[in-house]
Scaffold this motif. Structure first.
Motif, short mmCIF file in Angstrom:
data_model
loop_
_atom_site.label_atom_id
_atom_site.label_comp_id
_atom_site.label_asym_id
_atom_site.label_seq_id
_atom_site.Cartn_x
_atom_site.Cartn_y
_atom_site.Cartn_z
N ALA A 133 2.18 44.20 -3.14
CA ALA A 133 3.00 44.05 -1.93
C ALA A 133 2.05 43.89 -0.75
O ALA A 133 1.04 44.60 -0.65
N GLY A 134 2.37 42.97 0.14
CA GLY A 134 1.48 42.68 1.24
C GLY A 134 2.05 43.04 2.60
O GLY A 134 3.25 43.10 2.80
N SER A 135 1.14 43.26 3.52
CA SER A 135 1.47 43.44 4.93
C SER A 135 0.24 42.97 5.72
O SER A 135 -0.82 42.75 5.14
N ASP A 136 0.41 42.80 7.01
CA ASP A 136 -0.72 42.35 7.80
C ASP A 136 -0.78 43.07 9.13
O ASP A 136 -0.03 44.03 9.36
N PHE A 137 -1.65 42.61 9.98
CA PHE A 137 -1.91 43.24 11.27
C PHE A 137 -1.51 42.27 12.39
O PHE A 137 -1.67 41.06 12.25
N ASP A 138 -1.06 42.83 13.49
CA ASP A 138 -0.76 42.03 14.67
C ASP A 138 -2.06 41.78 15.42
O ASP A 138 -2.55 42.65 16.14
N THR A 139 -2.65 40.61 15.18
CA THR A 139 -3.91 40.26 15.84
C THR A 139 -3.79 38.96 16.62
O THR A 139 -4.80 38.40 17.04
N ASP A 140 -2.58 38.45 16.78
CA ASP A 140 -2.33 37.16 17.42
C ASP A 140 -2.85 35.99 16.59
O ASP A 140 -3.00 34.89 17.10
N HIS A 141 -3.12 36.22 15.31
CA HIS A 141 -3.53 35.13 14.42
C HIS A 141 -2.28 34.36 14.01
O HIS A 141 -1.27 34.96 13.66
N PRO A 142 -2.29 33.03 14.02
CA PRO A 142 -1.08 32.25 13.69
C PRO A 142 -0.57 32.48 12.27
O PRO A 142 0.62 32.30 12.02
N VAL A 143 -1.42 32.87 11.33
CA VAL A 143 -0.95 33.11 9.96
C VAL A 143 0.04 34.27 9.94
O VAL A 143 0.97 34.28 9.14
N HIS A 144 -0.10 35.22 10.85
CA HIS A 144 0.80 36.37 10.93
C HIS A 144 2.25 35.90 11.08
O HIS A 144 3.13 36.30 10.33
N GLY A 145 2.50 35.02 12.02
CA GLY A 145 3.85 34.52 12.25
C GLY A 145 4.35 33.63 11.13
O GLY A 145 5.52 33.69 10.75
N MET A 146 3.47 32.82 10.57
CA MET A 146 3.84 31.92 9.48
C MET A 146 4.28 32.72 8.26
O MET A 146 5.29 32.41 7.63
N LEU A 147 3.54 33.78 7.92
CA LEU A 147 3.92 34.59 6.76
C LEU A 147 5.22 35.34 7.00
O LEU A 147 6.05 35.44 6.10
N ALA A 148 5.41 35.84 8.21
CA ALA A 148 6.65 36.55 8.51
C ALA A 148 7.84 35.60 8.36
O ALA A 148 8.87 35.96 7.78
N ALA A 149 7.70 34.38 8.84
CA ALA A 149 8.79 33.40 8.76
C ALA A 149 9.07 32.97 7.32
O ALA A 149 10.20 32.60 6.99
N SER A 150 8.06 33.05 6.45
CA SER A 150 8.22 32.60 5.06
C SER A 150 8.86 33.66 4.16
O SER A 150 9.18 33.37 3.01
N GLY A 151 9.00 34.88 4.67
CA GLY A 151 9.50 35.97 3.83
C GLY A 151 8.43 36.49 2.88
O GLY A 151 8.74 37.01 1.81
N TRP A 152 7.16 36.40 3.29
CA TRP A 152 6.04 36.81 2.45
C TRP A 152 6.22 38.25 1.98
O TRP A 152 6.48 39.15 2.76
N HIS A 153 6.08 38.44 0.67
CA HIS A 153 6.18 39.75 0.06
C HIS A 153 4.81 40.26 -0.40
O HIS A 153 4.53 41.45 -0.31
N GLY A 154 3.97 39.36 -0.93
CA GLY A 154 2.66 39.79 -1.42
C GLY A 154 2.02 38.72 -2.29
O GLY A 154 2.20 37.53 -2.08
N LYS A 155 1.24 39.18 -3.29
CA LYS A 155 0.51 38.29 -4.19
C LYS A 155 0.66 38.81 -5.62
O LYS A 155 0.90 39.99 -5.84
N ARG A 156 0.49 37.88 -6.58
CA ARG A 156 0.52 38.29 -7.99
C ARG A 156 -0.65 37.62 -8.70
O ARG A 156 -0.80 36.40 -8.66
N PHE A 157 -1.45 38.44 -9.37
CA PHE A 157 -2.61 37.97 -10.11
C PHE A 157 -2.32 38.16 -11.60
O PHE A 157 -2.49 39.26 -12.13
N GLU A 158 -1.85 37.11 -12.26
CA GLU A 158 -1.52 37.18 -13.69
C GLU A 158 -2.77 37.29 -14.54
O GLU A 158 -2.79 38.00 -15.54
N SER A 159 -3.80 36.56 -14.17
CA SER A 159 -5.09 36.57 -14.85
C SER A 159 -6.11 36.04 -13.85
O SER A 159 -5.74 35.63 -12.75
N VAL A 160 -7.37 36.00 -14.24
CA VAL A 160 -8.35 35.45 -13.31
C VAL A 160 -8.15 33.94 -13.13
O VAL A 160 -8.60 33.38 -12.13
#
Length: 159
Positions: A44-71
């Protein structure tokens, strides 16, 4: 550095608005490198409010996190759809990714290389659990830095 001190520092940064990039750089420096094989699973993912544009893009996308099935198979953008279901947003992530142990800032640590764009996420452990349960991530690559700063995020292992 003592893991409980790192988790307390992380918690304090997560409560802040406009987190100074220097504080995130310092936290990163004190975290422990990890190996790609040790971070497999769902996060499960979260981020920091640093005024980085990726912050807003991920929030708008409904970002939940990452999944690593294998390398060899990693899903960089697990998002929550309007119906509440989780899905791998391969369109936004421009495909999948893979995990590698890569040198970043003079340390070799687990890193996720995106298949369809020049982006690499690097990871270090915030806790002392083995395998780790809390990762600090930093996004790196062409066009990712904003005003000279990287984008930082946190991953917490899901059961």
């Amino acid at each position: 550095m003592e893991p409980t001190l790192l988790t307390r520092r992380l918690a304090a940064l997560r409560r802040m608005d406009n987190v100074p990039a220097e504080d995130l750089d310092a936290l990163w420096a004190d975290c422990t490198p990890v190996r790609a094989a040790d971070i497999l699973g769902s996060w499960a993912g979260s981020d920091f409010d640093t005024d980085h544009p990726v912050h807003g893009m991920l929030a708008a996308s409904g970002w939940h996190g990452k999944r690593f099935e294998s390398v060899k198979v990693a899903h960089p953008l697990i998002c929550r759809g309007e119906d509440g279901a989780l899905f791998s947003n391969e369109e936004l992530g421009r495909g999948l990714a893979s995990l590698w142990d890569i040198e970043f800032r003079d340390e070799v640590t687990a890193s996720m290389v995106y298949d369809g764009q020049p982006v690499v996420d690097h990871f270090k452990a915030v806790d002392a659990d083995s395998p780790p349960t809390i990762l600090l991530g930093v996004m790196n690559g062409k066009g990712v830095r904003h005003q000279g700063r990287h984008y930082y995020f946190v991953l917490e292992r899901e059961a």
